[in-house]
Motif scaffolding. Structure first.
Motif, PDB file in Angstrom:
ATOM      1  N   LEU A 123       0.850  -1.186   0.000  1.00 25.15           N
ATOM      2  CA  LEU A 123       0.000   0.000   0.000  1.00 25.15           C
ATOM      3  C   LEU A 123       0.890   1.242   0.000  1.00 25.15           C
ATOM      4  O   LEU A 123       1.779   1.375   0.843  1.00 25.15           O
ATOM      5  CB  LEU A 123      -0.926   0.019   1.213  1.00 25.15           C
ATOM      6  CG  LEU A 123      -2.226  -0.793   1.078  1.00 25.15           C
ATOM      7  CD1 LEU A 123      -1.941  -2.273   0.871  1.00 25.15           C
ATOM      8  CD2 LEU A 123      -3.121  -0.587   2.299  1.00 25.15           C
ATOM      9  N   HIS A 157      -7.334   5.545  -5.875  1.00 22.71           N
ATOM     10  CA  HIS A 157      -8.074   6.681  -5.332  1.00 22.71           C
ATOM     11  C   HIS A 157      -8.462   7.689  -6.405  1.00 22.71           C
ATOM     12  O   HIS A 157      -9.414   8.455  -6.239  1.00 22.71           O
ATOM     13  CB  HIS A 157      -7.247   7.385  -4.251  1.00 22.71           C
ATOM     14  CG  HIS A 157      -6.112   8.194  -4.785  1.00 22.71           C
ATOM     15  ND1 HIS A 157      -4.970   7.619  -5.281  1.00 22.71           N
ATOM     16  CD2 HIS A 157      -5.956   9.537  -4.926  1.00 22.71           C
ATOM     17  CE1 HIS A 157      -4.154   8.573  -5.699  1.00 22.71           C
ATOM     18  NE2 HIS A 157      -4.720   9.739  -5.495  1.00 22.71           N
ATOM     19  N   GLU A 190     -13.696   5.726  -1.617  1.00 23.53           N
ATOM     20  CA  GLU A 190     -12.241   5.566  -1.669  1.00 23.53           C
ATOM     21  C   GLU A 190     -11.838   4.138  -1.325  1.00 23.53           C
ATOM     22  O   GLU A 190     -11.008   3.514  -2.005  1.00 23.53           O
ATOM     23  CB  GLU A 190     -11.566   6.528  -0.687  1.00 23.53           C
ATOM     24  CG  GLU A 190     -11.559   7.976  -1.107  1.00 23.53           C
ATOM     25  CD  GLU A 190     -10.759   8.816  -0.148  1.00 23.53           C
ATOM     26  OE1 GLU A 190      -9.780   9.458  -0.578  1.00 23.53           O
ATOM     27  OE2 GLU A 190     -11.100   8.835   1.057  1.00 23.53           O
ATOM     28  N   ASN A 246     -10.121   1.118  -3.931  1.00 23.89           N
ATOM     29  CA  ASN A 246      -8.874   0.438  -3.605  1.00 23.89           C
ATOM     30  C   ASN A 246      -9.077  -1.065  -3.466  1.00 23.89           C
ATOM     31  O   ASN A 246      -8.270  -1.858  -3.961  1.00 23.89           O
ATOM     32  CB  ASN A 246      -8.292   1.009  -2.307  1.00 23.89           C
ATOM     33  CG  ASN A 246      -7.581   2.333  -2.508  1.00 23.89           C
ATOM     34  OD1 ASN A 246      -6.477   2.383  -3.037  1.00 23.89           O
ATOM     35  ND2 ASN A 246      -8.211   3.416  -2.091  1.00 23.89           N
ATOM     36  N   ILE A 287      -1.118  -0.802  -4.568  1.00 25.77           N
ATOM     37  CA  ILE A 287      -2.064   0.270  -4.852  1.00 25.77           C
ATOM     38  C   ILE A 287      -1.484   1.580  -4.335  1.00 25.77           C
ATOM     39  O   ILE A 287      -0.869   1.615  -3.266  1.00 25.77           O
ATOM     40  CB  ILE A 287      -3.460   0.061  -4.226  1.00 25.77           C
ATOM     41  CG1 ILE A 287      -3.356  -0.341  -2.745  1.00 25.77           C
ATOM     42  CG2 ILE A 287      -4.282  -0.922  -4.998  1.00 25.77           C
ATOM     43  CD1 ILE A 287      -4.687  -0.350  -2.028  1.00 25.77           C
ATOM     44  N   CYS A 312      -2.838   4.350  -2.722  1.00 28.89           N
ATOM     45  CA  CYS A 312      -4.153   4.479  -2.095  1.00 28.89           C
ATOM     46  C   CYS A 312      -4.525   5.911  -1.754  1.00 28.89           C
ATOM     47  O   CYS A 312      -5.559   6.151  -1.139  1.00 28.89           O
ATOM     48  CB  CYS A 312      -4.259   3.583  -0.875  1.00 28.89           C
ATOM     49  SG  CYS A 312      -2.978   3.756   0.361  1.00 28.89           S
ATOM     50  N   CYS A 343      -5.276   6.615   3.639  1.00 28.90           N
ATOM     51  CA  CYS A 343      -4.753   5.240   3.586  1.00 28.90           C
ATOM     52  C   CYS A 343      -4.937   4.490   4.895  1.00 28.90           C
ATOM     53  O   CYS A 343      -5.003   3.257   4.915  1.00 28.90           O
ATOM     54  CB  CYS A 343      -3.276   5.257   3.203  1.00 28.90           C
ATOM     55  SG  CYS A 343      -2.998   5.712   1.490  1.00 28.90           S
ATOM     56  N   VAL A 395      -7.893   2.516   4.539  1.00 25.05           N
ATOM     57  CA  VAL A 395      -7.826   1.496   3.489  1.00 25.05           C
ATOM     58  C   VAL A 395      -7.210   0.203   4.022  1.00 25.05           C
ATOM     59  O   VAL A 395      -7.609  -0.895   3.622  1.00 25.05           O
ATOM     60  CB  VAL A 395      -7.022   2.028   2.283  1.00 25.05           C
ATOM     61  CG1 VAL A 395      -6.810   0.932   1.237  1.00 25.05           C
ATOM     62  CG2 VAL A 395      -7.736   3.225   1.655  1.00 25.05           C
TER      63      VAL A 395
END
Length: 294
Positions: A29, A219, A242, A246, A257, A259, A265, A268
C-alpha cells in the motif's frame, strides 16, 4: 484468484518484495505525503513543513502496516525543485527501506535526482513515474543518479481502451532499459470511475503478458470528483468510495495500490487486510479450487 502461465517477476527493493502471483506476497500500500495543498506545509514551494505533524502521519501508517502485516511505501510528492532537498532528506531519515520519489516533470526530477545522488540512496528509490512521453533529459537524470526502479504509468488519452495502455507499456519497455532502468512497477492508469474497470482489466493483461508487478492509483477513481461526491454522499460516503475503489483493484490480484493521501490510507488498510487474509488462507487450504489459470 489468477495463476498466470507467464512467470511472474518478484522484485526486491531495499528489502521490500513486490510482485508474484495473486496473494502469494502481501500487496504493498502506497501512501502519498507532501501532495499539493497538504496541510503539513508551511511553504509548499520551499518545502517547509511541520515536522511533528508529518512524523505523526508516518507513524500512523507504520502502525497500520504493523497491525495488518501489509507493507507500505511512502510516496514523497515534490512539486517544486526548491522543495527537493528538505522533503527527500526528511523522508529518507523518517523511514527504513525504500521510498517513492514523485515528480511532476523534468525540472523537479533533475533537482530531486541530484539530492538522491548526493545522499547516495539510489538503491532505496522508486521513481514515480515514467510514461511513454517521458523525455530523454528526465531519463538521463535517473541514470545519472543510479535509480533503477520506476513506476511505469500507462497514461493515454484513450483512457477507456486497455489496448492503448498496453501499447504505452511496450513503448516504455523499448526505451527505459537503455537508461539503466531494471525494475518496473506498472501503474495501469485510473482517471475516473469509468476507467477503474479498464485499469483492473489491464492489470490482469499486464501480468498475463509480461509478468510484471502491476497495480494502480485507485483513489483517482473518485478523487477527481471529490467535491461533487462529498456533496452528494457526505464525507463518510466519499470515504467508503475511496475504500471500495482500492479494494476492487486488490481483489483483481494487484501487487500494489497507490491508495491516496496518507490520511485516507489509514482507513484502506483494514479493508485490504480483510481481502488479503481471506484469499491467502483459502489459497493455502485448497489451491486448485480457487485458481483461474490464465
Amino acid at each position: 484468484m489468477f495463476k498466470y502461465k507467464t512467470s511472474q517477476k518478484v522484485y526486491e527493493i531495499d528489502g521490500l518484495k513486490i510482485g508474484g502471483n495473486s496473494f502469494e506476497i502481501p500487496p504493498v500500500l502506497i501512501a502519498s505525503i507532501f501532495y499539493h495543498g497538504h496541510k503539513v506545509f508551511i511553504n509548499e514551494q520551499k518545502g517547509l513543513f511541520n515536522r511533528d505533524t508529518a512524523l505523526q502521519l508516518i507513524e500512523s501508517i507504520k502502525d497500520a502496516s504493523t497491525k495488518t502485516g501489509l507493507p507500505f511505501l511512502l510516496d514523497v510528492v515534490i512539486n517544486s525543485p526548491d522543495a527537493s532537498e528538505n522533503l527527500i532528506t526528511f523522508s529518507i531519515d523518517a523511514i527504513k527501506g525504500p521510498l517513492i520519489i514523485d515528480s511532476p516533470g523534468p525540472e523537479v526530477t533533475k533537482a530531486a535526482m541530484k539530492v538522491i545522488k548526493e545522499l547516495g540512496v539510489s538503491n532505496r528509490v522508486i521513481f514515480n513515474s515514467i510514461t511513454e512521453k517521458t523525455k530523454d533529459e528526465e531519463y538521463q537524470a535517473l541514470q545519472d543518479a543510479g535509480v533503477k526502479a520506476t513506476i511505469a504509468l500507462l497514461y493515454t488519452n484513450r483512457f477507456l481502451e486497455h489496448g492503448a495502455r498496453l501499447k504505452a507499456l511496450d513503448n516504455i519497455l523499448s526505451k527505459a532499459p537503455s537508461y539503466g532502468i531494471e525494475k518496473f512497477l506498472v501503474d495501469t492508469f485510473i482517471l475516473d470511475l469509468p476507467s477503474l474497470s479498464v485499469a483492473i482489466k489491464t492489470i490482469i493483461e499486464v501480468k498475463s503478458r509480461y509478468g510484471l508487478p502491476a497495480g494502480a492509483a485507485a483513489h483517482n477513481a473518485v478523487s477527481v470528483q471529490a467535491k461533487g461526491f462529498k456533496q452528494r454522499f457526505g464525507v463518510d460516503g466519499y470515504r467508503s468510495m475511496e475504500i471500495a475503489s482500492n479494494a476492487a483493484v486488490i481483489t483483481a490480484g494487484a501487487n500494489f495500490i497507490l491508495c491516496g493521501p496518507i490520511e485516507s490510507c489509514i482507513y484502506v488498510y483494514p479493508a485490504i487486510y480483510t481481502i488479503y487474509t481471506s484469499f491467502k488462507y483459502s489459497l493455502s487450504r485448497s489451491k486448485e479450487e480457487l485458481l483461474i489459470n490464465i
